[in-house]
Design a protein around this motif. Structure first.
Motif, PDB file in Angstrom:
ATOM      1  N   ASP A  77       0.828  -1.206   0.000  1.00 31.45           N
ATOM      2  CA  ASP A  77       0.000   0.000   0.000  1.00 31.45           C
ATOM      3  C   ASP A  77       0.863   1.256   0.000  1.00 31.45           C
ATOM      4  O   ASP A  77       0.570   2.231  -0.700  1.00 31.45           O
ATOM      5  CB  ASP A  77      -0.935  -0.012   1.209  1.00 31.45           C
ATOM      6  N   ARG A  78       1.936   1.236   0.776  1.00 28.65           N
ATOM      7  CA  ARG A  78       2.844   2.389   0.807  1.00 28.65           C
ATOM      8  C   ARG A  78       3.485   2.608  -0.563  1.00 28.65           C
ATOM      9  O   ARG A  78       3.637   3.754  -1.016  1.00 28.65           O
ATOM     10  CB  ARG A  78       3.934   2.185   1.872  1.00 28.65           C
ATOM     11  N   ILE A  79       3.860   1.515  -1.200  1.00 26.59           N
ATOM     12  CA  ILE A  79       4.477   1.628  -2.523  1.00 26.59           C
ATOM     13  C   ILE A  79       3.483   2.210  -3.521  1.00 26.59           C
ATOM     14  O   ILE A  79       3.832   3.079  -4.335  1.00 26.59           O
ATOM     15  CB  ILE A  79       4.983   0.251  -3.009  1.00 26.59           C
TER      16      ILE A  79
ATOM     17  N   LEU B 110       4.033   5.571  -5.646  1.00 28.94           N
ATOM     18  CA  LEU B 110       4.007   5.570  -7.110  1.00 28.94           C
ATOM     19  C   LEU B 110       2.881   6.442  -7.652  1.00 28.94           C
ATOM     20  O   LEU B 110       2.981   6.985  -8.760  1.00 28.94           O
ATOM     21  CB  LEU B 110       3.834   4.136  -7.634  1.00 28.94           C
ATOM     22  N   GLY B 111       1.797   6.550  -6.875  1.00 25.35           N
ATOM     23  CA  GLY B 111       0.638   7.310  -7.336  1.00 25.35           C
ATOM     24  C   GLY B 111      -0.137   6.597  -8.419  1.00 25.35           C
ATOM     25  O   GLY B 111      -0.867   7.220  -9.202  1.00 25.35           O
TER      26      GLY B 111
ATOM     27  N   ALA C 255      -9.482   3.969  -7.234  1.00 30.17           N
ATOM     28  CA  ALA C 255     -10.749   3.787  -6.521  1.00 30.17           C
ATOM     29  C   ALA C 255     -11.074   5.022  -5.691  1.00 30.17           C
ATOM     30  O   ALA C 255     -12.225   5.454  -5.616  1.00 30.17           O
ATOM     31  CB  ALA C 255     -10.681   2.558  -5.622  1.00 30.17           C
ATOM     32  N   LEU C 256     -10.054   5.599  -5.086  1.00 35.45           N
ATOM     33  CA  LEU C 256     -10.242   6.795  -4.271  1.00 35.45           C
ATOM     34  C   LEU C 256     -10.690   7.964  -5.143  1.00 35.45           C
ATOM     35  O   LEU C 256     -11.570   8.744  -4.767  1.00 35.45           O
ATOM     36  CB  LEU C 256      -8.934   7.139  -3.561  1.00 35.45           C
ATOM     37  N   ASN C 257     -10.107   8.067  -6.334  1.00 34.28           N
ATOM     38  CA  ASN C 257     -10.459   9.159  -7.249  1.00 34.28           C
ATOM     39  C   ASN C 257     -11.832   8.951  -7.886  1.00 34.28           C
ATOM     40  O   ASN C 257     -12.587   9.910  -8.087  1.00 34.28           O
ATOM     41  CB  ASN C 257      -9.398   9.287  -8.346  1.00 34.28           C
ATOM     42  N   ALA C 258     -12.157   7.698  -8.188  1.00 37.25           N
ATOM     43  CA  ALA C 258     -13.413   7.396  -8.878  1.00 37.25           C
ATOM     44  C   ALA C 258     -14.595   7.253  -7.924  1.00 37.25           C
ATOM     45  O   ALA C 258     -15.748   7.386  -8.326  1.00 37.25           O
ATOM     46  CB  ALA C 258     -13.262   6.110  -9.696  1.00 37.25           C
TER      47      ALA C 258
ATOM     48  N   PRO D  94       1.505  -0.623 -14.968  1.00 34.22           N
ATOM     49  CA  PRO D  94       2.591  -1.594 -15.183  1.00 34.22           C
ATOM     50  C   PRO D  94       3.658  -1.608 -14.093  1.00 34.22           C
ATOM     51  O   PRO D  94       4.120  -2.683 -13.690  1.00 34.22           O
ATOM     52  CB  PRO D  94       3.180  -1.178 -16.531  1.00 34.22           C
ATOM     53  N   GLU D  95       4.046  -0.434 -13.625  1.00 39.15           N
ATOM     54  CA  GLU D  95       5.102  -0.374 -12.607  1.00 39.15           C
ATOM     55  C   GLU D  95       4.639  -1.013 -11.310  1.00 39.15           C
ATOM     56  O   GLU D  95       5.375  -1.788 -10.680  1.00 39.15           O
ATOM     57  CB  GLU D  95       5.511   1.084 -12.365  1.00 39.15           C
ATOM     58  N   TYR D  96       3.406  -0.733 -10.904  1.00 43.73           N
ATOM     59  CA  TYR D  96       2.874  -1.317  -9.670  1.00 43.73           C
ATOM     60  C   TYR D  96       2.623  -2.814  -9.833  1.00 43.73           C
ATOM     61  O   TYR D  96       2.853  -3.591  -8.905  1.00 43.73           O
ATOM     62  CB  TYR D  96       1.579  -0.608  -9.277  1.00 43.73           C
ATOM     63  N   SER D  97       2.198  -3.222 -11.017  1.00 38.32           N
ATOM     64  CA  SER D  97       1.962  -4.646 -11.269  1.00 38.32           C
ATOM     65  C   SER D  97       3.256  -5.449 -11.137  1.00 38.32           C
ATOM     66  O   SER D  97       3.243  -6.586 -10.667  1.00 38.32           O
ATOM     67  CB  SER D  97       1.350  -4.852 -12.659  1.00 38.32           C
TER      68      SER D  97
END
Length: 245
Positions: free
Chosen positions: A72-74, A78-79, A86-89, A105-108
């Motif tokens: 979650d921190r990562i 990364l943003g 989900a927070l934005n939508a 892709p980076e988070y995946s």
């Protein structure tokens, strides 16, 4: 009559608020309950993390496991990711398969390295001054079915009402502590002003002016200078401080 899953969530979360000493502990408890509830619905081990953001405060992150909290921190750093979206939508967002994901892709790649195959972000309604989102992590694809996502959204709704209550309690406690600190500081300043009045045979206004001048000269807060005066008066081997107008 057997209690519904929602009723069980309400009872468990209510006990969590009444039994926890701070907001971090409450968040930790919510993620553990969420992990168990959604894990049972999915039929697999599901890790959960929660990010809470409030005005003028750094984000508070908790997790049902160290891995969940780290992921979650990562994502927050990364943003990018399902929980950020989900927070934005304002609705659940699914990352169905990290192997084929092109949205984040980076988070995946981070999730893949940690053995996570799919993830789900579910926002929580906390009103205008706060926002929070639950992140769920699964070890396989296909576990976040439509029914599981519905269960996660229902849990988030119940947990959101619990967090709103916890935040109000914490805010009230903080206000009470701030008032006590302010009263103690004011009492200290009034005592110091009385000492200056006695030493210099001056008016309250003149004594307060002297105290302010000492504060400015030393580059210290008013209550710090006042505490120093009282400390000297109450038994320090040094001579009591005196101020000349």
């Amino acid at each position: 009559m057997e209690p519904t899953a929602e009723a069980e969530h309400i009872l468990s979360l209510h006990e969590l608020v009444t039994g926890s000493a701070d907001i971090k502990g409450i968040l930790q408890g919510v993620t553990c309950f969420a992990s168990i509830a959604i894990g049972q619905a999915a039929g697999a081990t599901i890790d959960c993390a929660l990010t809470l953001r409030r005005r003028k405060r750094t984000a508070t992150i908790a997790g049902s496991s160290e891995k969940a909290e780290l992921l979650d921190r990562i994502e927050q750093t990364l943003g990018q990711g399902p929980c950020v979206d989900a927070l934005n939508a304002g609705r659940p967002v699914l990352l169905a398969d990290v192997a084929t994901d092109v949205a984040w892709p980076e988070y995946s790649r981070v999730l893949t390295a940690e053995g996570v195959c799919s993830a789900l972000g579910v926002p929580m309604d906390l009103g205008e001054t706060s926002e929070a989102v639950l992140s769920f992590f699964a070890p396989a694809t296909g576990l976040f079915t439509e029914s599981v996502i519905t269960e996660a959204a229902a849990f988030a709704e119940v947990a959101g009402s619990t967090l709103r209550l916890a935040i109000r309690i914490e805010t009230a406690d903080q206000l009470n502590a701030d008032l006590k600190t302010a009263m103690a500081s004011r009492t200290l300043i009034d005592l110091a002003r009385g000492v200056i009045m006695a030493q210099n045979r001056c008016s309250p206004e003149e004594a307060f002016k002297m105290l302010g001048q000492a504060s400015s000269h030393r580059n210290q807060k008013l209550h710090t200078v006042a505490a120093d005066i009282i400390a000297h008066l109450s038994g320090s081997p040094e001579a009591p401080l005196r101020f000349e107008d």
